[in-house]
Design a protein around this motif. Structure first.
Motif, PDB file in Angstrom:
ATOM      1  N   GLU A 184      31.923  29.886  33.967  1.00 35.22           N
ATOM      2  CA  GLU A 184      32.783  30.895  33.774  1.00 35.22           C
ATOM      3  C   GLU A 184      31.965  32.205  34.667  1.00 35.22           C
ATOM      4  N   ILE A 185      30.893  32.459  34.774  1.00 37.82           N
ATOM      5  CA  ILE A 185      30.577  34.115  35.877  1.00 37.82           C
ATOM      6  C   ILE A 185      30.902  33.497  36.922  1.00 37.82           C
ATOM      7  N   ARG A 186      31.258  32.428  37.814  1.00 35.89           N
ATOM      8  CA  ARG A 186      31.878  32.304  39.326  1.00 35.89           C
ATOM      9  C   ARG A 186      33.619  32.671  38.880  1.00 35.89           C
ATOM     10  N   LEU A 187      33.891  31.843  37.681  1.00 39.34           N
ATOM     11  CA  LEU A 187      36.076  33.082  37.741  1.00 39.34           C
ATOM     12  C   LEU A 187      36.133  34.360  36.972  1.00 39.34           C
ATOM     13  N   LEU A 188      35.049  34.255  36.152  1.00 37.58           N
ATOM     14  CA  LEU A 188      35.357  35.829  35.688  1.00 37.58           C
ATOM     15  C   LEU A 188      34.789  36.900  36.304  1.00 37.58           C
ATOM     16  N   CYS A 189      33.122  36.552  36.985  1.00 39.07           N
ATOM     17  CA  CYS A 189      32.257  37.507  37.477  1.00 39.07           C
ATOM     18  C   CYS A 189      32.056  37.732  38.876  1.00 39.07           C
ATOM     19  N   ALA A 190      32.339  36.577  39.580  1.00 37.92           N
ATOM     20  CA  ALA A 190      32.457  36.567  40.512  1.00 37.92           C
ATOM     21  C   ALA A 190      33.004  37.548  42.115  1.00 37.92           C
TER      22      ALA A 190
ATOM     23  N   ILE B 159      31.024  42.505  34.664  1.00 40.30           N
ATOM     24  CA  ILE B 159      29.386  42.719  35.449  1.00 40.30           C
ATOM     25  C   ILE B 159      30.166  41.362  36.729  1.00 40.30           C
ATOM     26  N   ARG B 160      29.817  42.363  37.909  1.00 41.01           N
ATOM     27  CA  ARG B 160      29.566  41.777  39.411  1.00 41.01           C
ATOM     28  C   ARG B 160      28.574  41.816  39.902  1.00 41.01           C
ATOM     29  N   PHE B 161      28.975  39.618  40.316  1.00 45.46           N
ATOM     30  CA  PHE B 161      28.270  39.272  41.087  1.00 45.46           C
ATOM     31  C   PHE B 161      28.524  39.104  42.930  1.00 45.46           C
ATOM     32  N   PRO B 162      27.227  39.564  43.119  1.00 45.40           N
ATOM     33  CA  PRO B 162      27.070  38.789  44.410  1.00 45.40           C
ATOM     34  C   PRO B 162      27.905  37.282  45.187  1.00 45.40           C
ATOM     35  N   TYR B 163      28.494  36.291  44.886  1.00 47.67           N
ATOM     36  CA  TYR B 163      28.925  36.019  45.591  1.00 47.67           C
ATOM     37  C   TYR B 163      28.537  35.360  46.879  1.00 47.67           C
ATOM     38  N   GLY B 164      28.851  36.754  47.577  1.00 47.41           N
ATOM     39  CA  GLY B 164      29.248  35.997  49.353  1.00 47.41           C
ATOM     40  C   GLY B 164      27.439  36.001  49.231  1.00 47.41           C
ATOM     41  N   ASP B 165      26.751  36.004  48.973  1.00 50.35           N
ATOM     42  CA  ASP B 165      24.751  35.540  48.826  1.00 50.35           C
ATOM     43  C   ASP B 165      24.783  34.235  47.736  1.00 50.35           C
ATOM     44  N   TRP B 166      25.262  33.798  47.354  1.00 49.58           N
ATOM     45  CA  TRP B 166      25.261  32.641  47.080  1.00 49.58           C
ATOM     46  C   TRP B 166      23.506  32.115  46.515  1.00 49.58           C
ATOM     47  N   GLU B 167      23.132  32.277  48.437  1.00 48.97           N
ATOM     48  CA  GLU B 167      21.409  31.148  47.611  1.00 48.97           C
ATOM     49  C   GLU B 167      20.722  32.290  47.458  1.00 48.97           C
ATOM     50  N   LYS B 168      21.247  33.515  47.768  1.00 50.77           N
ATOM     51  CA  LYS B 168      19.585  34.860  46.908  1.00 50.77           C
ATOM     52  C   LYS B 168      20.307  35.093  45.322  1.00 50.77           C
ATOM     53  N   VAL B 169      21.826  34.140  44.524  1.00 48.61           N
ATOM     54  CA  VAL B 169      22.136  35.264  43.794  1.00 48.61           C
ATOM     55  C   VAL B 169      21.986  34.292  42.039  1.00 48.61           C
ATOM     56  N   ALA B 170      21.841  32.557  42.598  1.00 45.72           N
ATOM     57  CA  ALA B 170      22.256  31.234  42.370  1.00 45.72           C
ATOM     58  C   ALA B 170      21.367  31.734  41.019  1.00 45.72           C
ATOM     59  N   TRP B 171      20.191  32.077  41.144  1.00 51.57           N
ATOM     60  CA  TRP B 171      18.536  31.886  40.476  1.00 51.57           C
ATOM     61  C   TRP B 171      18.843  32.443  39.514  1.00 51.57           C
ATOM     62  N   LEU B 172      19.672  33.896  39.389  1.00 46.46           N
ATOM     63  CA  LEU B 172      20.348  35.048  38.719  1.00 46.46           C
ATOM     64  C   LEU B 172      21.546  34.697  37.304  1.00 46.46           C
ATOM     65  N   VAL B 173      22.163  33.480  38.025  1.00 49.89           N
ATOM     66  CA  VAL B 173      23.240  33.343  37.393  1.00 49.89           C
ATOM     67  C   VAL B 173      23.086  32.260  36.567  1.00 49.89           C
ATOM     68  N   GLU B 174      21.606  31.141  36.930  1.00 48.13           N
ATOM     69  CA  GLU B 174      21.240  30.025  36.378  1.00 48.13           C
ATOM     70  C   GLU B 174      21.163  30.626  35.086  1.00 48.13           C
ATOM     71  N   HIS B 175      19.903  31.323  35.081  1.00 52.99           N
ATOM     72  CA  HIS B 175      19.162  32.474  34.050  1.00 52.99           C
ATOM     73  C   HIS B 175      20.408  33.377  33.181  1.00 52.99           C
ATOM     74  N   CYS B 176      21.002  33.972  33.602  1.00 52.79           N
ATOM     75  CA  CYS B 176      22.192  34.554  32.596  1.00 52.79           C
ATOM     76  C   CYS B 176      22.576  32.960  31.974  1.00 52.79           C
ATOM     77  N   ALA B 177      23.072  31.801  32.721  1.00 49.27           N
ATOM     78  CA  ALA B 177      23.599  30.545  31.670  1.00 49.27           C
ATOM     79  C   ALA B 177      22.629  30.107  30.495  1.00 49.27           C
ATOM     80  N   SER B 178      21.885  30.870  30.645  1.00 50.36           N
ATOM     81  CA  SER B 178      20.383  30.224  29.961  1.00 50.36           C
ATOM     82  C   SER B 178      20.308  30.292  28.358  1.00 50.36           C
ATOM     83  N   MET B 179      20.995  30.770  28.079  1.00 53.76           N
ATOM     84  CA  MET B 179      20.330  31.561  26.066  1.00 53.76           C
ATOM     85  C   MET B 179      21.594  30.096  25.422  1.00 53.76           C
ATOM     86  N   GLU B 180      20.844  30.214  24.676  1.00 57.04           N
ATOM     87  CA  GLU B 180      21.799  29.505  23.128  1.00 57.04           C
ATOM     88  C   GLU B 180      21.951  29.870  22.111  1.00 57.04           C
ATOM     89  N   LYS B 181      23.212  29.694  21.358  1.00 58.86           N
ATOM     90  CA  LYS B 181      23.293  31.325  20.203  1.00 58.86           C
ATOM     91  C   LYS B 181      23.155  29.788  18.805  1.00 58.86           C
TER      92      LYS B 181
END
Length: 330
Positions: free
Chosen positions: A68-74, A236-258
């Motif tokens: 979802e982050i890739r489709l909506l925020c990249a 909230i926009r993420f700089p996917y042109g630097d994927w190797e630098k932002v990948a950890w942040l994407v992983e952290h953003c997708a780590s929560m449970e409800k």
């Protein structure tokens, strides 16, 4: 009509009701339209439904997935900014904020002594820089996990980020950083504030000026849900042109449970967010940056309909005029 009562306060003997403003003659249609999320500078759909229309509305505030982050925020071509130069003589004031989440873990410590890290804590110290591109449109310009966790190293990283990205306001959590936050507040004054998450806060947020350092107490689940709602709208926009630098942040953003629960006293449903099996420290740094953005445009959460936002992103044909009466003394 939605009732509200604090189930955690045994002394609370009153129940409040949110009445649909459409039924109240003192509110004009124009005033209600101005509260809509696509018009109002800070209102989300959930705020509009609950506080204006008086409906029980949770919205799509469920945790987000990496897909979802890739489709909506990249932003597929954009990369991390190397720096941000202060803009002068412009109509729209520049807003750049920094969010920090402190932990007991660092990249180098994890590599060198993984057993020691497991004993002292699993959370990273992280930082996220956001710049404002439009109403509720925020761009991740830089993000990092701290290589070292000693005070001097952390201070050096923060000093560099504050200077290099022309940060106007930084907010860091108070959890692992009590003494360190006092040092930063002494250096930066009101440009550095601390945040403290609580399960329940009247009005969802409270700014305490009398504390040292000055402290923002926020309702954890409310603002996590609001940030997820903004992400799912692509705000909230993420700089996917630097994927190797932002990948950890994407992983952290997708780590929560409800998790949902029902209060024992009022029987009201509530939603709680819990940490999943992977770290969430980058997401919490992003949340602190989001709080810093809202602090600026609401003037310390004292103005929920800020005229400042019109100056930032509104129609430049309108001139903000302030009138007043000043008695003559001569």
């Amino acid at each position: 009509m939605v009732s509200s009562k604090n189930p955690d306060d045994p002394d609370c003997q009153m129940i409040g009701f949110h009445i649909n403003q459409l039924y109240m003659p003192m509110f004009t249609r124009e005033a209600i339209d101005a509260e809509m999320p696509n018009v109002h500078p800070i209102n989300t759909e959930r705020v509009f439904q609950n506080e204006v229309l008086g409906e029980f509305y949770q919205g799509d505030s469920s945790p987000i997935t990496p897909e979802e982050i890739r489709l909506l925020c990249a932003d597929t071509e954009r990369k991390f900014a190397s720096s941000i130069v202060p803009m002068k003589n412009t109509i729209d004031p520049q807003i750049v904020v920094l969010g920090i989440d402190y932990g007991a873990r660092s990249d180098l410590e994890q590599l060198a002594e993984p057993d020691k890290v497991r004993q002292t804590g699993q959370s990273y110290s992280t930082a996220v820089v956001l710049s404002v591109k439009g109403p509720n449109l925020l761009s991740v310009e830089f993000a990092t996990k701290f290589k070292r966790n000693d005070p001097e190293s952390k201070k050096g990283i923060i000093d560099q980020i504050m200077r290099q990205y022309s940060v106007q306001l930084a907010i860091g959590d108070i959890g692992y950083s009590n003494d360190f936050s006092v040092t930063l507040h002494n250096i930066y004054g009101d440009r550095y504030l601390v945040s403290r998450a609580h399960p329940r806060v009247n009005g969802h947020i409270k700014f305490t000026m009398d504390a040292f350092p000055k402290e923002l107490v926020f309702e954890r689940d409310h603002y996590i849900g609001e940030l997820y709602e903004q992400m799912k709208k692509g705000m909230i926009r993420f700089p996917y042109g630097d994927w190797e630098k932002v990948a950890w942040l994407v992983e952290h953003c997708a780590s929560m449970e409800k998790k949902a629960s029902i209060s024992r006293m009022g029987g009201d449903p509530s939603v709680h967010y819990v940490k999943g099996s992977t770290p969430n420290d980058g997401f919490m740094a992003l949340l602190n940056a989001y709080l810093a953005y809202k602090f600026i445009i609401t003037r310390g959460f004292t103005n929920n309909n800020p005229l400042l936002q019109q100056q930032n992103f509104g129609n430049h044909k309108k001139v903000l005029a302030i009138t007043g009466f000043i008695p003559r003394k001569f």
